[in-house]
Design a protein around this motif. Sequence first.
Motif, PDB file in Angstrom:
ATOM      1  N   PHE A  50      -3.329  -6.814 -12.248  1.00 48.41           N
ATOM      2  CA  PHE A  50      -2.715  -5.496 -12.436  1.00 48.41           C
ATOM      3  C   PHE A  50      -3.618  -4.319 -12.061  1.00 48.41           C
ATOM      4  N   TRP A  51      -4.924  -4.552 -11.931  1.00 48.59           N
ATOM      5  CA  TRP A  51      -5.860  -3.437 -11.822  1.00 48.59           C
ATOM      6  C   TRP A  51      -6.610  -3.401 -10.498  1.00 48.59           C
ATOM      7  N   HIS A  52      -6.965  -4.574  -9.967  1.00 46.11           N
ATOM      8  CA  HIS A  52      -7.802  -4.636  -8.767  1.00 46.11           C
ATOM      9  C   HIS A  52      -6.957  -4.987  -7.549  1.00 46.11           C
ATOM     10  N   GLY A  53      -6.461  -3.975  -6.863  1.00 47.98           N
ATOM     11  CA  GLY A  53      -5.696  -4.188  -5.639  1.00 47.98           C
ATOM     12  C   GLY A  53      -6.571  -3.979  -4.416  1.00 47.98           C
ATOM     13  N   GLY A  54      -6.117  -4.498  -3.296  1.00 51.80           N
ATOM     14  CA  GLY A  54      -6.865  -4.341  -2.053  1.00 51.80           C
ATOM     15  C   GLY A  54      -6.195  -5.040  -0.887  1.00 51.80           C
ATOM     16  N   SER A  55      -5.030  -5.634  -1.135  1.00 46.61           N
ATOM     17  CA  SER A  55      -4.318  -6.354  -0.083  1.00 46.61           C
ATOM     18  C   SER A  55      -3.516  -5.393   0.783  1.00 46.61           C
ATOM     19  N   VAL A  56      -2.936  -5.922   1.871  1.00 47.71           N
ATOM     20  CA  VAL A  56      -2.081  -5.092   2.716  1.00 47.71           C
ATOM     21  C   VAL A  56      -0.832  -4.657   1.950  1.00 47.71           C
ATOM     22  N   TYR A  57      -0.397  -5.469   0.991  1.00 45.68           N
ATOM     23  CA  TYR A  57       0.778  -5.095   0.192  1.00 45.68           C
ATOM     24  C   TYR A  57       0.459  -3.929  -0.727  1.00 45.68           C
ATOM     25  N   ASP A  58      -0.725  -3.963  -1.323  1.00 46.54           N
ATOM     26  CA  ASP A  58      -1.145  -2.825  -2.151  1.00 46.54           C
ATOM     27  C   ASP A  58      -1.203  -1.544  -1.325  1.00 46.54           C
ATOM     28  N   ALA A  59      -1.760  -1.660  -0.121  1.00 49.06           N
ATOM     29  CA  ALA A  59      -1.859  -0.486   0.753  1.00 49.06           C
ATOM     30  C   ALA A  59      -0.473   0.013   1.148  1.00 49.06           C
ATOM     31  N   TRP A  60       0.450  -0.915   1.403  1.00 51.97           N
ATOM     32  CA  TRP A  60       1.813  -0.516   1.778  1.00 51.97           C
ATOM     33  C   TRP A  60       2.498   0.223   0.641  1.00 51.97           C
ATOM     34  N   PHE A  61       2.370  -0.307  -0.577  1.00 48.62           N
ATOM     35  CA  PHE A  61       2.959   0.378  -1.731  1.00 48.62           C
ATOM     36  C   PHE A  61       2.348   1.761  -1.911  1.00 48.62           C
ATOM     37  N   SER A  62       1.023   1.858  -1.754  1.00 52.17           N
ATOM     38  CA  SER A  62       0.362   3.153  -1.927  1.00 52.17           C
ATOM     39  C   SER A  62       0.787   4.141  -0.842  1.00 52.17           C
ATOM     40  N   ALA A  63       0.831   3.675   0.412  1.00 56.85           N
ATOM     41  CA  ALA A  63       1.177   4.568   1.522  1.00 56.85           C
ATOM     42  C   ALA A  63       2.621   5.050   1.406  1.00 56.85           C
ATOM     43  N   ALA A  64       3.550   4.121   1.129  1.00 54.65           N
ATOM     44  CA  ALA A  64       4.968   4.505   1.036  1.00 54.65           C
ATOM     45  C   ALA A  64       5.222   5.369  -0.191  1.00 54.65           C
ATOM     46  N   SER A  65       4.613   4.996  -1.316  1.00 56.13           N
ATOM     47  CA  SER A  65       4.824   5.747  -2.554  1.00 56.13           C
ATOM     48  C   SER A  65       4.260   7.160  -2.443  1.00 56.13           C
ATOM     49  N   ASN A  66       3.110   7.293  -1.767  1.00 58.26           N
ATOM     50  CA  ASN A  66       2.483   8.602  -1.640  1.00 58.26           C
ATOM     51  C   ASN A  66       3.194   9.483  -0.614  1.00 58.26           C
ATOM     52  N   GLN A  67       3.800   8.865   0.401  1.00 56.65           N
ATOM     53  CA  GLN A  67       4.388   9.652   1.485  1.00 56.65           C
ATOM     54  C   GLN A  67       5.643  10.388   1.061  1.00 56.65           C
ATOM     55  N   VAL A  68       6.433   9.792   0.185  1.00 54.61           N
ATOM     56  CA  VAL A  68       7.675  10.452  -0.227  1.00 54.61           C
ATOM     57  C   VAL A  68       7.683  10.568  -1.748  1.00 54.61           C
ATOM     58  N   ALA A  69       7.606  11.797  -2.222  1.00 54.96           N
ATOM     59  CA  ALA A  69       7.651  12.051  -3.668  1.00 54.96           C
ATOM     60  C   ALA A  69       8.627  13.186  -3.906  1.00 54.96           C
ATOM     61  N   GLN A  70       8.139  14.340  -4.385  1.00 59.12           N
ATOM     62  CA  GLN A  70       9.047  15.453  -4.651  1.00 59.12           C
ATOM     63  C   GLN A  70       9.760  15.944  -3.398  1.00 59.12           C
ATOM     64  N   VAL A  71       9.178  15.660  -2.218  1.00 56.06           N
ATOM     65  CA  VAL A  71       9.798  16.128  -0.983  1.00 56.06           C
ATOM     66  C   VAL A  71      11.182  15.516  -0.784  1.00 56.06           C
ATOM     67  N   LEU A  72      11.416  14.363  -1.407  1.00 56.35           N
ATOM     68  CA  LEU A  72      12.747  13.756  -1.348  1.00 56.35           C
ATOM     69  C   LEU A  72      13.807  14.711  -1.886  1.00 56.35           C
ATOM     70  N   LEU A  73      13.454  15.501  -2.894  1.00 58.76           N
ATOM     71  CA  LEU A  73      14.405  16.403  -3.535  1.00 58.76           C
ATOM     72  C   LEU A  73      14.639  17.678  -2.731  1.00 58.76           C
ATOM     73  N   VAL A  74      13.717  18.019  -1.815  1.00 56.93           N
ATOM     74  CA  VAL A  74      13.881  19.254  -1.050  1.00 56.93           C
ATOM     75  C   VAL A  74      14.317  19.004   0.393  1.00 56.93           C
ATOM     76  N   LEU A  75      14.387  17.742   0.823  1.00 58.69           N
ATOM     77  CA  LEU A  75      14.858  17.472   2.180  1.00 58.69           C
ATOM     78  C   LEU A  75      16.321  17.881   2.387  1.00 58.69           C
ATOM     79  N   PRO A  76      17.215  17.707   1.393  1.00 63.23           N
ATOM     80  CA  PRO A  76      18.566  18.260   1.584  1.00 63.23           C
ATOM     81  C   PRO A  76      18.548  19.772   1.793  1.00 63.23           C
ATOM     82  N   TYR A  77      17.654  20.474   1.121  1.00 59.33           N
ATOM     83  CA  TYR A  77      17.475  21.913   1.330  1.00 59.33           C
ATOM     84  C   TYR A  77      17.061  22.188   2.778  1.00 59.33           C
ATOM     85  N   SER A  78      16.169  21.331   3.323  1.00 56.63           N
ATOM     86  CA  SER A  78      15.774  21.487   4.720  1.00 56.63           C
ATOM     87  C   SER A  78      16.954  21.242   5.658  1.00 56.63           C
ATOM     88  N   PHE A  79      17.820  20.298   5.318  1.00 58.54           N
ATOM     89  CA  PHE A  79      19.003  20.041   6.136  1.00 58.54           C
ATOM     90  C   PHE A  79      19.939  21.250   6.117  1.00 58.54           C
TER      91      PHE A  79
END
Length: 487
Positions: free
Chosen positions: A44-73
């Motif tokens: 649960f604590w020591h990550g370092g695999s490609v899956y950990d990196a994928w979760f971190s990259a995807a989770s970090n890339q889209v956060a509150q911006v998901l709620l304002v993209l309709p505003y951008s549209f």
Amino acid sequence: MVAGGAPSEEMVGNYGEMEEQNQKLEALEEPQDPSINGQLKRLFWHGGSVYDAWFSAASNQVAQVLLVLPYSFSQLGYPSGILLQLFYGTIGCWSCYMITCLYVEYRTRKEREGVLFKNHVIQWFEVLDGLLGPYWKAAGLFFNCTFLLFGGVIQLIACASNIYLLNDHLDKREWTYIFGACCMVTVLIPSFRNYRLWSFFGLIMISYTAWYMTIASLVHGQVPNVVHSAPAAKVPYFTGATNILYTFGGHAVTVEIMHAMWKPVKFKYVYVFATLYVFTLTIPSAIAVYWAFGDLLLKNTNALSLLPRSGARDLAVVLMLIHQFITVGFAVTPLYFVWEKLIGIHTSKNMLLRAVCRMPVILPVWFFAIAFPFFGPINSTVGALLVTFTVYIIPCTAHMSVFYTAKARQNAVVRPPSFMPSWTAVYIINIFIVIWIVVIGIGWGGWASVTTFKDQVKTFGVFAPCYQCPPKAEAPTPANLNTTTHQ
């Protein structure tokens, strides 16, 4: 090295061998705990695999911006909104690839010199310093740290905006006080390798919210007399475009996430798949919400505020709150590392000491979130003035500068991908991205975003107590009651 293809694999292989040697050294210095407690800690604590990196990259890339993209549209319209997401997602992957190449080049050179990064997290400004010198280091340090600071600010603003949908007894500024204090907990997380559990659940949370927005909007249907007038003017159009540029500029923490991986050279593939997954969240939800509410989004930057309250919506709000809290940690953790290096405690194994010393870093995040609570417009301003340099211009120009000479290209650890005919193609793409970002991102986007931001300051003022809050109904007074009774 010959400019063909086989030497590239040999050089990357050498990098992989050094990675394997370092892992063995770390294992000898810190033997694994075979107990159940030790196994759970690793799980649960020591990550370092490609899956950990994928979760971190995807989770970090889209956060509150998901709620304002309709505003951008609502500023861009359907065609531009969809095409710009695909375009900025693509060039975002490319610039991330440039960062990956430079990181691997820097680390390989250092490790050939016998440098071991034990208890030391490599950061972007150190890569620039090692490859290009102190002036590049200063530029990388300024833009990266400022962007991460305001990245944390934006997430904190979003926390207050969302919790207000559940409880309006306190205004948004008061909620910002509370959540700013809660964010102090992030000082306890040592590095990105320890975000394994948080990034996994964070991605589940954001996925639920995205699909809730899509389905709830379709079920709700279009509001009466819905209007879809976008694009209507230059200022809102380029403000919306710059918000999408900001959306796919989440790789300001690329180097830190890469350094947490057991095999960092694979991050270039990780980020592509993370971006593809993000498309499945951002495009359907933005289309559906804009279809249902149209121009109402121009006055309601938080898409969740337009959806009718229900158990499903409240769950989406709560999950977004937790995810935004995690994303604050993503933004400020690299700032913690910079501060630790500045005061000389970065390699200390005393985590309590490091946690206490990290606390001042969250204070400016707290302050700016209270001062400029402009949920939505602040994204575009940060995108135009900071993201443009941090994650597009500097990586592309740095890559061209590092491999400017024929000797540097011959000795490159990571050579152009197989679908690239030559280094010339790499330079053409980099030059195109730099010109596009300078003209469209900084030029038009900067003008539109700063204009919109100034309008928000004029309308709501600095330290606005409750940005875009609907007026509350006045409590009945005896005079009102008498008038109503008489009528």
